[in-house]
Design an enzyme around this catalytic site. Sequence first.
Site, PDB file in Angstrom:
ATOM      1  N   TYR A 176     -19.173 -18.316  20.968  1.00 47.46           N
ATOM      2  CA  TYR A 176     -20.470 -17.714  20.648  1.00 47.46           C
ATOM      3  C   TYR A 176     -20.448 -17.172  19.216  1.00 47.46           C
ATOM      4  O   TYR A 176     -19.464 -17.322  18.500  1.00 47.46           O
ATOM      5  CB  TYR A 176     -20.811 -16.640  21.667  1.00 47.46           C
ATOM      6  CG  TYR A 176     -21.020 -17.184  23.068  1.00 47.46           C
ATOM      7  CD1 TYR A 176     -22.097 -18.022  23.356  1.00 47.46           C
ATOM      8  CD2 TYR A 176     -20.150 -16.871  24.107  1.00 47.46           C
ATOM      9  CE1 TYR A 176     -22.287 -18.534  24.636  1.00 47.46           C
ATOM     10  CE2 TYR A 176     -20.329 -17.372  25.393  1.00 47.46           C
ATOM     11  CZ  TYR A 176     -21.406 -18.199  25.649  1.00 47.46           C
ATOM     12  OH  TYR A 176     -21.590 -18.704  26.915  1.00 47.46           O
ATOM     13  N   GLU A 263     -16.994 -25.956  24.052  1.00 50.97           N
ATOM     14  CA  GLU A 263     -16.950 -27.358  23.627  1.00 50.97           C
ATOM     15  C   GLU A 263     -15.524 -27.901  23.537  1.00 50.97           C
ATOM     16  O   GLU A 263     -15.311 -29.039  23.105  1.00 50.97           O
ATOM     17  CB  GLU A 263     -17.644 -27.510  22.274  1.00 50.97           C
ATOM     18  CG  GLU A 263     -17.026 -26.669  21.170  1.00 50.97           C
ATOM     19  CD  GLU A 263     -17.970 -26.484  19.993  1.00 50.97           C
ATOM     20  OE1 GLU A 263     -18.061 -27.424  19.180  1.00 50.97           O
ATOM     21  OE2 GLU A 263     -18.610 -25.432  19.892  1.00 50.97           O
ATOM     22  N   ARG A 298      -8.818 -17.928  36.016  1.00 51.88           N
ATOM     23  CA  ARG A 298      -7.973 -18.493  37.085  1.00 51.88           C
ATOM     24  C   ARG A 298      -7.043 -17.444  37.707  1.00 51.88           C
ATOM     25  O   ARG A 298      -5.874 -17.694  37.971  1.00 51.88           O
ATOM     26  CB  ARG A 298      -7.205 -19.698  36.591  1.00 51.88           C
ATOM     27  CG  ARG A 298      -8.058 -20.917  36.368  1.00 51.88           C
ATOM     28  CD  ARG A 298      -8.643 -21.497  37.668  1.00 51.88           C
ATOM     29  NE  ARG A 298      -7.634 -22.234  38.417  1.00 51.88           N
ATOM     30  CZ  ARG A 298      -7.299 -22.000  39.664  1.00 51.88           C
ATOM     31  NH1 ARG A 298      -7.861 -21.006  40.341  1.00 51.88           N
ATOM     32  NH2 ARG A 298      -6.383 -22.718  40.274  1.00 51.88           N
ATOM     33  N   GLN A 349     -19.039 -25.815  41.628  1.00 51.65           N
ATOM     34  CA  GLN A 349     -20.159 -26.621  42.099  1.00 51.65           C
ATOM     35  C   GLN A 349     -21.455 -25.836  42.294  1.00 51.65           C
ATOM     36  O   GLN A 349     -22.538 -26.380  42.096  1.00 51.65           O
ATOM     37  CB  GLN A 349     -19.779 -27.326  43.408  1.00 51.65           C
ATOM     38  CG  GLN A 349     -18.723 -28.391  43.219  1.00 51.65           C
ATOM     39  CD  GLN A 349     -18.384 -29.098  44.519  1.00 51.65           C
ATOM     40  OE1 GLN A 349     -19.248 -29.359  45.341  1.00 51.65           O
ATOM     41  NE2 GLN A 349     -17.113 -29.394  44.723  1.00 51.65           N
ATOM     42  N   CYS A 363     -22.428 -19.605  45.385  1.00 47.41           N
ATOM     43  CA  CYS A 363     -21.019 -19.955  45.577  1.00 47.41           C
ATOM     44  C   CYS A 363     -20.863 -20.928  46.726  1.00 47.41           C
ATOM     45  O   CYS A 363     -21.480 -20.749  47.790  1.00 47.41           O
ATOM     46  CB  CYS A 363     -20.211 -18.681  45.859  1.00 47.41           C
ATOM     47  SG  CYS A 363     -18.450 -18.967  46.139  1.00 47.41           S
ATOM     48  N   GLY A 661     -22.314 -33.658  56.743  1.00 49.12           N
ATOM     49  CA  GLY A 661     -22.305 -35.089  56.469  1.00 49.12           C
ATOM     50  C   GLY A 661     -22.996 -35.903  57.535  1.00 49.12           C
ATOM     51  O   GLY A 661     -23.533 -36.976  57.256  1.00 49.12           O
ATOM     52  N   GLU A 667     -23.174 -38.202  49.767  1.00 45.26           N
ATOM     53  CA  GLU A 667     -21.955 -37.796  49.074  1.00 45.26           C
ATOM     54  C   GLU A 667     -21.193 -36.846  49.985  1.00 45.26           C
ATOM     55  O   GLU A 667     -21.776 -36.224  50.875  1.00 45.26           O
ATOM     56  CB  GLU A 667     -22.281 -37.076  47.753  1.00 45.26           C
ATOM     57  CG  GLU A 667     -22.877 -37.969  46.678  1.00 45.26           C
ATOM     58  CD  GLU A 667     -21.855 -38.874  46.018  1.00 45.26           C
ATOM     59  OE1 GLU A 667     -20.640 -38.650  46.220  1.00 45.26           O
ATOM     60  OE2 GLU A 667     -22.260 -39.806  45.307  1.00 45.26           O
TER      61      GLU A 667
END
Length: 684
Positions: A176, A263, A298, A349, A363, A661, A667
């Site tokens: 930034y 980036e 992490r 995701q 989440c 599913g 997917e």
Amino acid sequence: MTNTPQTSHTSYPRLLSPLALRNLTLRNRMVMGAMHTRLESMDRPVERIKAFYRARAEGEIGLIITGGISPNRAGRMEDDAPAMTADADLDWHRAIVDAVRGTDTQVCMQLLHAGRYAKFEGCVGPGTLRARINKYTPRALSTQEVRDTIADYARAAVMARDLGYHAVEIMGSEGYLINEFTAPCTNDRSDAFGGDFEGRIRFPIEIIQAVRQAVGPDFAIIYRISALDLVEGGMTGDETLELARRVVTAGADILNTGIGWHESDVPTVSHNVPRAGWAYAVRRIKAAVTIPVMASNRINEPAVAESILASGQADLVSMARPLLADPDFARKTRQGQAQRINTCIACNQACLDNIFKHKTATCLVNPRAGRELDWVTHPASLPKRIAVVGAGAAGMNFAFNAAERGHRVTLFEAGSEPGGQLCLARNVPGKTEFDEMLRYFRGRLTEEKVNLRLNCAVTAEHLASGNFDEVVLATGVRPRQPDLPGVHRSDVLRYDQVLSGAPVGERVVIIGAGAIAYDMVEFLLGDAPHTPPALADFAMEYGLDISAQSAGGRSPRPERLAARRQVTVLQRSERRPGASLAVTTGWIRRDKVLRFGVPILTGVTTQRIDDAGLHYTTLDGKLATLPFDTVILCAGQEPVRELEAQLHRTAPGLPVHVIGGADNAAELDARRAIEQASRLALAI
């Protein structure tokens, strides 16, 4: 401050120890790091923001750092992003401050100027070099505009103090604006704020000095420093340490550490990054300064956090996404219940991917995150006997959520263990975090006293005669078998067979190029299955200088990765390979396949498989043959829902719900399956 019981678990003495400085009194060393949620863009934003932060404060986190707030309009991330201006709507800031009132949690506003990362025409930066990840070219700030921006930081910090925030964090990392000034690769200025090292760091130093003078001596200032830029032409290790020392002298009280520019071609927060993988860079900063230093990225379980503090690598730990996954992370840590933490699996995701899609963050493992107003768990008005068929992600999630509300749930699973597709996914290198998801889900089944019946392939007749009030089918998917001559040969395998341990030859052809095919390439060519990422391997793969001294913290990156097999992927469509992969992790997977040297043939129509090889036609109608030892089918899935029609015939009045599913097999989407299951569990 409230009188919350402070009994703590002896396994985490440093993590649970308090910290006091200036006006801050932190109950523990756990910090909820800043993250964009976009809650302010939803309906009832003030109520939503208050509920979101209140849940984390009641979960006993020591300090909450808000998502980035720009000190002026030019620094907003997007047109509708918040800024601390004279006409700013301050109601939701008051809601954040009010959310922690009456708890022992304190709250800090992050001041973030997006610089050339801003997603609108007219964004600004130290120069006119466009960011690789932004379509907008920045306008270079004039010297007077730089000085005006410094004054804006000071004014915004005073506003934060007066609103009741306990601290401000000045965002100086992740590429930034401030970071753009400090790095040679983006600062080509010739005025007092460019040129040599002294010129490049003048901007952050003068910001801190101005903020300190404006807020006075009794208000805490955190500075988030870029411990590693991870871009070519970034700051060197020695420059970073000198900047850290100057930041302390300028008036900062705590140094938070950021890792990598957005980036950069190095993953920094995804599941293939080793846990606490960046502590080597944080350690150097900690050794260079006398104020507390915060580690980030992490860190998703108490044992990892405690080890960082115990080894002297840092004084606090910042965890952002883990507080999406479980707002009670800190409380469960204090109570010695780490096994009950819903662990962040670093999938991105539903959080980062949603933000990049201009959606609200939530989440995958905890779809209640960000929806605290809507997803309220309340006892069922009429407890029911519910049968759930299939103990995959959707089935398990529905079962324990429904049981928590008072329903009596029996969960039938045809296999020998619960987990479904998760048990396969955990075997893909880098996806060992799925173990945590399985551990938590299985633990919740036990906690909520779900009657789990393994090795039980239940029939419609059994369900119809079982005195159940409702049935939930979470029977999942089966791999789609193409109608192709030779597909039943013994050297043609489905992806689930391979992930379950079926032997694979040296020459492999994969039919299909979706997410599962990329998993298969990683499984066949990457690290050993079900092995947590190792720092040495990760550093070698991505060209990291573990000494953290080189420019940007980089070393030469290998153009090719060693491949143990010869793999070819066939894609039926003509579009760019990997186009359907997730927004924030797809580039990692595409890059790995490219560096393994795996050819992906597009516009291919498979014709037949025989002893001569796999025969296919190209777009121009030419016939070609690929010799192989093993063909692997990754050609999609189809729902397993035969029980639905059987139940409608056998017990026409019995309510049947289909989720996961079995409902949509387009997917293997755990995010959608878990959210759908959770919604249904709250509705019945």
